[in-house]
Design a protein around this motif. Structure first.
Motif, mmCIF file in Angstrom:
data_model
loop_
_atom_site.group_PDB
_atom_site.id
_atom_site.type_symbol
_atom_site.label_atom_id
_atom_site.label_comp_id
_atom_site.label_asym_id
_atom_site.label_seq_id
_atom_site.Cartn_x
_atom_site.Cartn_y
_atom_site.Cartn_z
ATOM 1 N N TYR A 33 -8.941 5.432 -11.815
ATOM 2 C CA TYR A 33 -7.836 5.801 -12.697
ATOM 3 C C TYR A 33 -8.101 5.250 -14.107
ATOM 4 O O TYR A 33 -8.636 4.158 -14.256
ATOM 5 C CB TYR A 33 -6.525 5.182 -12.226
ATOM 6 N N TYR A 35 -5.771 4.389 -17.582
ATOM 7 C CA TYR A 35 -4.439 4.249 -18.150
ATOM 8 C C TYR A 35 -4.570 3.789 -19.598
ATOM 9 O O TYR A 35 -5.555 3.167 -19.984
ATOM 10 C CB TYR A 35 -3.620 3.177 -17.404
ATOM 11 N N TYR A 48 -7.194 10.776 -13.215
ATOM 12 C CA TYR A 48 -7.463 10.219 -11.885
ATOM 13 C C TYR A 48 -8.597 11.003 -11.238
ATOM 14 O O TYR A 48 -8.599 12.228 -11.229
ATOM 15 C CB TYR A 48 -6.176 10.304 -11.053
ATOM 16 N N GLN A 50 -10.808 11.333 -7.588
ATOM 17 C CA GLN A 50 -10.857 10.992 -6.159
ATOM 18 C C GLN A 50 -12.069 11.681 -5.568
ATOM 19 O O GLN A 50 -12.056 12.900 -5.369
ATOM 20 C CB GLN A 50 -9.574 11.418 -5.453
ATOM 21 N N GLU A 98 -7.862 7.305 -0.068
ATOM 22 C CA GLU A 98 -6.503 7.379 0.462
ATOM 23 C C GLU A 98 -6.496 7.621 1.960
ATOM 24 O O GLU A 98 -5.508 7.350 2.623
ATOM 25 C CB GLU A 98 -5.713 8.479 -0.232
ATOM 26 N N ALA A 102 -2.060 4.187 3.455
ATOM 27 C CA ALA A 102 -1.348 3.908 2.208
ATOM 28 C C ALA A 102 -1.960 2.728 1.467
ATOM 29 O O ALA A 102 -1.968 2.681 0.242
ATOM 30 C CB ALA A 102 0.121 3.640 2.503
ATOM 31 N N GLY A 103 -2.498 1.785 2.219
ATOM 32 C CA GLY A 103 -3.100 0.626 1.567
ATOM 33 C C GLY A 103 -4.280 0.992 0.699
ATOM 34 O O GLY A 103 -4.678 0.248 -0.189
ATOM 35 N N ARG A 105 -4.304 2.951 -1.541
ATOM 36 C CA ARG A 105 -3.892 3.260 -2.902
ATOM 37 C C ARG A 105 -3.622 1.999 -3.723
ATOM 38 O O ARG A 105 -3.198 2.090 -4.859
ATOM 39 C CB ARG A 105 -2.628 4.130 -2.868
ATOM 40 N N GLU A 106 -3.855 0.839 -3.148
ATOM 41 C CA GLU A 106 -3.680 -0.384 -3.926
ATOM 42 C C GLU A 106 -4.765 -0.428 -4.987
ATOM 43 O O GLU A 106 -5.955 -0.364 -4.679
ATOM 44 C CB GLU A 106 -3.757 -1.605 -3.010
ATOM 45 N N GLN A 107 -4.337 -0.535 -6.227
ATOM 46 C CA GLN A 107 -5.274 -0.453 -7.336
ATOM 47 C C GLN A 107 -5.689 -1.828 -7.823
ATOM 48 O O GLN A 107 -4.893 -2.753 -7.864
ATOM 49 C CB GLN A 107 -4.636 0.309 -8.501
ATOM 50 N N TYR A 108 -6.938 -1.916 -8.233
ATOM 51 C CA TYR A 108 -7.486 -3.136 -8.800
ATOM 52 C C TYR A 108 -7.973 -2.800 -10.205
ATOM 53 O O TYR A 108 -8.748 -1.869 -10.389
ATOM 54 C CB TYR A 108 -8.607 -3.684 -7.918
ATOM 55 N N PHE A 109 -7.471 -3.568 -11.156
ATOM 56 C CA PHE A 109 -7.695 -3.251 -12.557
ATOM 57 C C PHE A 109 -8.869 -4.013 -13.153
ATOM 58 O O PHE A 109 -9.136 -5.164 -12.784
ATOM 59 C CB PHE A 109 -6.438 -3.573 -13.375
ATOM 60 N N GLY A 110 -9.522 -3.370 -14.096
ATOM 61 C CA GLY A 110 -10.504 -4.048 -14.922
ATOM 62 C C GLY A 110 -9.817 -4.789 -16.056
ATOM 63 O O GLY A 110 -8.592 -4.704 -16.212
ATOM 64 N N PHE B 34 4.523 -0.500 -5.021
ATOM 65 C CA PHE B 34 3.711 -1.658 -5.389
ATOM 66 C C PHE B 34 4.406 -2.462 -6.473
ATOM 67 O O PHE B 34 5.122 -1.927 -7.312
ATOM 68 C CB PHE B 34 2.346 -1.206 -5.916
ATOM 69 N N TYR B 36 3.138 -5.190 -9.426
ATOM 70 C CA TYR B 36 2.024 -5.806 -10.129
ATOM 71 C C TYR B 36 2.592 -6.832 -11.107
ATOM 72 O O TYR B 36 3.669 -6.660 -11.660
ATOM 73 C CB TYR B 36 1.241 -4.758 -10.931
ATOM 74 N N TYR B 51 5.488 -0.139 2.315
ATOM 75 C CA TYR B 51 5.393 1.278 2.667
ATOM 76 C C TYR B 51 6.535 1.746 3.570
ATOM 77 O O TYR B 51 6.720 2.948 3.745
ATOM 78 C CB TYR B 51 4.052 1.549 3.366
#
Lengths: 118, 112
Positions: A33, A35, A48, A50, A98, A102-103, A105-110, B34, B36, B51
């Motif tokens: 993703y 942003y 996005y 995928q 995905e 559902a887990g 979709r947990e996002q980890y950011f730079g 979520f 954050y 969820y």
């Protein structure tokens, strides 16, 4: 393991120039993703990716913005003919496929790229 | 109406008290939620995901989800000054399950 990396960390450019921002996701993360976050504002979704599916470009603010991703690896966000309103922090995030639930979709950011257009 | 709404704050809570952060969302089909945390000048970091309806606890954090009311909250017990940050609520878009929409965040300040 290594997290999401982005480069450059800071970019100052003159109005009208093109810029290219890079994101290297966590290995094995198929979703990526982009942003935009203006000072004091929330996260604005841009695009996005995928896997090999067509990207969701619905958040790109104008045709000056484009992004590419090769397979499940590095992505580049390109802004052409930059304007002062493009000044912001550009954040990249990645997540698992995905299909893992559902887990995924947990996002980890730079750490982000801070873009300043003068 | 925004897709994900949060009170911008600032929310000021004394140290040791419970901080309660709230979020509402518009897409009734959303399935993933979520929270954050974002410190000033830093990128967001995931602290909780939920969820299914009900409560989910992780240490000092409890996420609460009520899909019927389209409401999700985050409780922080025994608030510490290090909890001072902006808290972002995020929800997946039903139309595109992996597209995550963020609220604009609530700024939390823990006063000693």
């Amino acid at each position: 393991g290594a997290g999401v990396s982005q480069s450059p960390s800071n970019k100052v450019t003159e109005k009208g120039k093109d810029v290219e921002l890079r994101c290297d996701p966590i290995s094995g993360h198929t979703a990526l993703y982009w942003y935009r976050q203006r000072l004091g504002q929330g996260l604005e979704f841009l695009i996005y990716f995928q896997g090999n599916s067509a990207p969701d470009k619905s958040g790109l603010p104008s045709d000056r913005f484009s992004a590419e991703r090769t397979g499940e690896s590095v992505s580049t966000l390109t802004i052409q003919r930059t304007q002062q309103e493009d000044s912001a922090v550009y954040l990249c995030a990645s997540s698992l496929d995905e299909s893992v639930g559902a887990g995924g979709r947990e996002q980890y950011f730079g750490p982000g790229t801070r873009l300043t257009v003068t | 109406q925004k897709e994900v709404e949060q009170n911008s704050g600032p929310l000021s809570v004394p140290e040791g008290a419970i901080a309660s952060l709230n979020c509402t969302y518009s897409d009734r089909g959303s399935q993933s939620f979520f929270w954050y945390r974002q410190y000033s000048g830093k990128s967001p970091e995931l602290i909780m995901s939920i969820y299914s309806n009900g409560d989910k606890e992780d240490g000092r954090f409890t996420a609460q989800l009520n899909k019927a009311s389209q409401y999700v909250s985050l409780l922080i017990r025994d608030s510490q000054p290090s909890d001072s940050a902006t808290y972002l609520c995020a929800v997946n878009a039903y139309s595109s399950a992996s597209k995550i929409i963020f609220g604009s965040g609530t700024r939390l300040s823990i006063r000693p």
